[in-house]
Design a protein around this motif. Structure first.
Motif, short mmCIF file in Angstrom:
data_model
loop_
_atom_site.label_atom_id
_atom_site.label_comp_id
_atom_site.label_asym_id
_atom_site.label_seq_id
_atom_site.Cartn_x
_atom_site.Cartn_y
_atom_site.Cartn_z
N ILE A 264 -72.55 -84.30 -7.18
CA ILE A 264 -73.78 -84.07 -6.42
C ILE A 264 -73.64 -82.69 -5.79
N GLN A 265 -74.63 -81.84 -6.03
CA GLN A 265 -74.57 -80.47 -5.51
C GLN A 265 -75.71 -80.24 -4.52
N TYR A 266 -75.35 -79.68 -3.37
CA TYR A 266 -76.31 -79.33 -2.33
C TYR A 266 -76.36 -77.81 -2.24
N THR A 267 -77.57 -77.25 -2.26
CA THR A 267 -77.72 -75.79 -2.22
C THR A 267 -78.80 -75.40 -1.24
N LEU B 72 -75.35 -71.34 0.77
CA LEU B 72 -74.42 -72.44 0.99
C LEU B 72 -74.47 -73.39 -0.19
N ASN B 73 -73.29 -73.70 -0.75
CA ASN B 73 -73.17 -74.69 -1.81
C ASN B 73 -72.13 -75.72 -1.39
N VAL B 74 -72.51 -76.98 -1.45
CA VAL B 74 -71.59 -78.08 -1.19
C VAL B 74 -71.55 -78.93 -2.45
N ILE B 75 -70.36 -79.10 -3.01
CA ILE B 75 -70.21 -79.83 -4.27
C ILE B 75 -69.32 -81.04 -4.05
N ASN B 76 -69.91 -82.21 -4.21
CA ASN B 76 -69.15 -83.45 -4.12
C ASN B 76 -68.90 -83.95 -5.54
N ALA C 245 -71.67 -92.31 2.90
CA ALA C 245 -72.92 -92.57 3.63
C ALA C 245 -73.27 -91.44 4.59
N GLN C 246 -72.28 -90.58 4.93
CA GLN C 246 -72.50 -89.50 5.88
C GLN C 246 -72.61 -88.12 5.22
N MET C 247 -72.52 -88.08 3.88
CA MET C 247 -72.49 -86.78 3.19
C MET C 247 -73.76 -85.97 3.42
N ASN C 248 -74.92 -86.60 3.30
CA ASN C 248 -76.17 -85.88 3.52
C ASN C 248 -76.25 -85.33 4.94
N THR C 249 -75.79 -86.12 5.90
CA THR C 249 -75.80 -85.68 7.31
C THR C 249 -74.85 -84.51 7.52
N PHE C 250 -73.69 -84.57 6.87
CA PHE C 250 -72.71 -83.49 6.97
C PHE C 250 -73.29 -82.18 6.45
N VAL C 251 -73.94 -82.22 5.29
CA VAL C 251 -74.53 -81.01 4.71
C VAL C 251 -75.68 -80.51 5.59
N LYS C 252 -76.49 -81.43 6.10
CA LYS C 252 -77.60 -81.06 6.97
C LYS C 252 -77.10 -80.35 8.21
N ILE D 144 -66.75 -76.55 -0.33
CA ILE D 144 -67.75 -75.78 0.42
C ILE D 144 -67.66 -74.31 0.01
N SER D 145 -68.79 -73.74 -0.37
CA SER D 145 -68.86 -72.32 -0.69
C SER D 145 -69.97 -71.69 0.14
N ILE D 146 -69.63 -70.62 0.86
CA ILE D 146 -70.63 -69.86 1.62
C ILE D 146 -70.48 -68.39 1.23
N GLN D 147 -71.55 -67.80 0.73
CA GLN D 147 -71.55 -66.39 0.38
C GLN D 147 -72.55 -65.64 1.25
N VAL D 148 -72.06 -64.61 1.93
CA VAL D 148 -72.92 -63.73 2.71
C VAL D 148 -73.00 -62.40 1.99
N ARG D 149 -74.21 -61.96 1.67
CA ARG D 149 -74.41 -60.72 0.93
C ARG D 149 -75.17 -59.71 1.78
N GLY D 150 -74.74 -58.45 1.65
CA GLY D 150 -75.41 -57.39 2.38
C GLY D 150 -75.54 -56.14 1.54
N ARG D 151 -76.40 -55.23 1.98
CA ARG D 151 -76.63 -53.96 1.29
C ARG D 151 -76.17 -52.81 2.16
N GLY D 152 -75.72 -51.75 1.51
CA GLY D 152 -75.33 -50.56 2.26
C GLY D 152 -73.92 -50.66 2.81
N ILE D 153 -73.73 -50.12 4.01
CA ILE D 153 -72.41 -50.06 4.63
C ILE D 153 -72.22 -51.24 5.57
N PRO D 154 -71.15 -52.01 5.42
CA PRO D 154 -70.88 -53.12 6.35
C PRO D 154 -70.70 -52.59 7.77
N GLY D 155 -71.27 -53.30 8.74
CA GLY D 155 -71.18 -52.85 10.12
C GLY D 155 -71.00 -53.99 11.09
#
Length: 241
Positions: free
Chosen positions: A88-91, A104-108, A61-68, A120-131
Motif C-alpha cells: 500500500i503506497q501513500y503519496t 512524501l511517500n509512505v510504502i507499507n 489499524a493506525q497506518m492511515n492515521t500515522f500517514v495523515k 518513509i521517503s521525503i524529498q525536498v526540491r529547490g531551484r537555484g542556490i541553497p540558502g
C-alpha cells in the motif's frame, strides 16, 4: 502499470536498505555548495532526501492515521492511497517553503501484518542556490521525523552547469581534490563520468564493493545547450544525472 508501481516500491525499499545508517550533518550542505561553486558550476537545482524504515512498528489499524499525521505536520496536499497486490503506497506533495517543494511517500510492503514498519521517503526540491530557507525546512523535517519516532537519514544532492571547457572529468577531479577525497568506484563512458569516493570532510558513508564512500560526483554533456552538467551528492547522488 502495476508492474511499474511494484518496481518503484522495490526500488525505494532497496535504496533505504542500501543507505541505512548514513547521515548528513547540517554542515554537509554548505560544504558541497562551497566546493560546487569553486569549480565554476552554477547551481540550478538541489534535493534534500530522507529515506528509511521506521524503527517502531505501526498497527495496521493506525497506518492511515500515522500517514495523515505526517502529511498534516508537513502541511502537504491530501494523501493519495494506492493499494497494490504486495504493498500500500501513500503519496502526497506540496510547497513547503519559498522555492521549495516536498514529496512524501509512505510504502507499507507488509499490508497483511498486524504490525508493520513502512518505508518513509521525503524529498525536498529547490531551484537555484541553497540558502537559509533550506536550513529552516531541514530543521522542520528533523522535528517532524523525531516527533513521529523516526530517525532522520538525510542525503543531499546539488546539480548545475558550466561552460564546456575541456574533458568531462575536470570538475570532478577538482571537486574531489578540494574534498581531499579518494576514489572508491567509477563509471566512465564517452558521454558520462561518475566517481564515488570517500572524504574525511563529510560524515558517515556506505559500504560498496570498492569500499566505504560518502561522496559521488558526476558529469555529462548537454548537447542542446553545449554546457557540462555537474552533479555532486552525499553519500550518493539521489537525482538523475
Amino acid at each position: 502499470m502495476k508492474k511499474l508501481q511494484l518496481f518503484q516500491v522495490g526500488l525505494w525499499i532497496s535504496l533505504s536498505l542500501f543507505l541505512a545508517g548514513s547521515h548528513t550533518d547540517p554542515s554537509a550542505e554548505s560544504v558541497l555548495l562551497r566546493v560546487f561553486q569553486s569549480v565554476g558550476a552554477d547551481p540550478e537545482q538541489y534535493v534534500l532526501h530522507h529515506g528509511s524504515r521506521i524503527s517502531k512498528p505501526v498497527a495496521r489499524a493506525q497506518m492511515n492515521t500515522f500517514v495523515k499525521r505526517l502529511q498534516t505536520s508537513l502541511q502537504l496536499m491530501p494523501v493519495n492511497r494506492q493499494v497494490n497486490k504486495n504493498a500500500i503506497q501513500y503519496t502526497t506533495s506540496g510547497r513547503i517553503g519559498r522555492n521549495l517543494t516536498a514529496e512524501l511517500n509512505v510504502i507499507n510492503d507488509e499490508p497483511l501484518r498486524t504490525w508493520s514498519q513502512p518505508y518513509i521517503s521525503i524529498q525536498v526540491r529547490g531551484r537555484g542556490i541553497p540558502g537559509q530557507e533550506l536550513a529552516r525546512v531541514r530543521k522542520q523535517l528533523v522535528n517532524v521525523l523525531h516527533s513521529n519516532g523516526i530517525i532522520p537519514h538525510f542525503h543531499f544532492t546539488i546539480q548545475g552547469s558550466q561552460p564546456l571547457r575541456s574533458g568531462l572529468e575536470q570538475p570532478i577531479v577538482q571537486a574531489l581534490k578540494k574534498l581531499q577525497a579518494s576514489e572508491v568506484e567509477s563509471m566512465r563512458t564517452s558521454h558520462t563520468v561518475s566517481i564515488s569516493a570517500h572524504t574525511p570532510m563529510l560524515p558517515g558513508g556506505l559500504k560498496t564493493g570498492g569500499g566505504l564512500m560518502n561522496i559521488q560526483a558526476a558529469a555529462r554533456v548537454n548537447h542542446d545547450t553545449h554546457r557540462l552538467i555537474f552533479t555532486l551528492g552525499t553519500p550518493i547522488i539521489t537525482i538523475e544525472y
